[in-house]
Design an enzyme around this catalytic site. Sequence first.
Site, PDB file in Angstrom:
ATOM      1  N   HIS A  90       2.759  -2.864  -5.286  1.00  0.00           N
ATOM      2  CA  HIS A  90       3.604  -1.966  -4.503  1.00  0.00           C
ATOM      3  C   HIS A  90       3.946  -2.557  -3.131  1.00  0.00           C
ATOM      4  O   HIS A  90       3.252  -3.434  -2.612  1.00  0.00           O
ATOM      5  CB  HIS A  90       2.916  -0.619  -4.328  1.00  0.00           C
ATOM      6  CG  HIS A  90       2.897   0.187  -5.588  1.00  0.00           C
ATOM      7  ND1 HIS A  90       2.430   1.469  -5.643  1.00  0.00           N
ATOM      8  CD2 HIS A  90       3.305  -0.102  -6.857  1.00  0.00           C
ATOM      9  CE1 HIS A  90       2.549   1.935  -6.875  1.00  0.00           C
ATOM     10  NE2 HIS A  90       3.065   0.989  -7.632  1.00  0.00           N
ATOM     11  N   GLU A 126       3.805  -1.381  -0.053  1.00  0.00           N
ATOM     12  CA  GLU A 126       2.822  -1.227   1.028  1.00  0.00           C
ATOM     13  C   GLU A 126       1.693  -2.236   0.878  1.00  0.00           C
ATOM     14  O   GLU A 126       1.261  -2.853   1.852  1.00  0.00           O
ATOM     15  CB  GLU A 126       2.218   0.192   1.029  1.00  0.00           C
ATOM     16  CG  GLU A 126       3.241   1.294   1.113  1.00  0.00           C
ATOM     17  CD  GLU A 126       3.706   1.798  -0.251  1.00  0.00           C
ATOM     18  OE1 GLU A 126       3.956   3.008  -0.362  1.00  0.00           O
ATOM     19  OE2 GLU A 126       3.830   1.007  -1.195  1.00  0.00           O
ATOM     20  N   CYS A 154       1.864   5.970  -2.976  1.00  0.00           N
ATOM     21  CA  CYS A 154       1.004   6.465  -4.047  1.00  0.00           C
ATOM     22  C   CYS A 154      -0.434   6.516  -3.526  1.00  0.00           C
ATOM     23  O   CYS A 154      -0.734   6.001  -2.442  1.00  0.00           O
ATOM     24  CB  CYS A 154       1.098   5.549  -5.270  1.00  0.00           C
ATOM     25  SG  CYS A 154       0.251   3.946  -5.068  1.00  0.00           S
ATOM     26  N   CYS A 183      -1.993   3.005  -2.743  1.00  0.00           N
ATOM     27  CA  CYS A 183      -1.507   2.431  -1.482  1.00  0.00           C
ATOM     28  C   CYS A 183      -2.035   3.213  -0.286  1.00  0.00           C
ATOM     29  O   CYS A 183      -2.312   2.622   0.760  1.00  0.00           O
ATOM     30  CB  CYS A 183       0.020   2.376  -1.476  1.00  0.00           C
ATOM     31  SG  CYS A 183       0.651   1.098  -2.590  1.00  0.00           S
TER      32      CYS A 183
END
Length: 166
Positions: free
Chosen positions: A86, A88, A114, A117
């Site tokens: 992801h 992040e 999410c 993260c």
Amino acid sequence: MRESDPNMPEKRRDVISWDEFFMRVAIAAQLRSKDPNTQVGACIADGDHRILSVGYNGTPHAISDDEFPWGASDDPLQDKHSYVVHAEANAVLNYRGSLRDMRGATVYVTLFPCHECAKFLVQVGIGEVVYLDDKYRGTTDNLISQRVFDSCGIRYRQIEPLTHVQ
């Protein structure tokens, strides 16, 4: 307040805010994502308005993104979620300084993080999450992220879609 000098022009006043600036960087980062459905970008900035790092959702750098699936599937071997890092997490992993520098920093992300993260962001000491979209609002994953942030005192806020164009 200093007196106006008729020979010196006034500075421009219609500049974009820091929020808009850093979110535009996150939006530019998301344009690098190969994901056909959900492109996400992240930009981490410190309290002095310096960019610490940038990331977007994509496969790990050593994996060819042409050889792995980009769709969702019930088969984990064919599901993009098994292979994508992801935005992040990539922004944290891309940073080359001391993680102490991230203490109190702000992450600008195009999609609310999410829960995985959220844990990464807590672990490196992010102080605030500024996000553009929250398309998963109310889902279990989203509620877990909010609980993680709330429990750790991390502020989060949504900003309006960017409209200032020049």
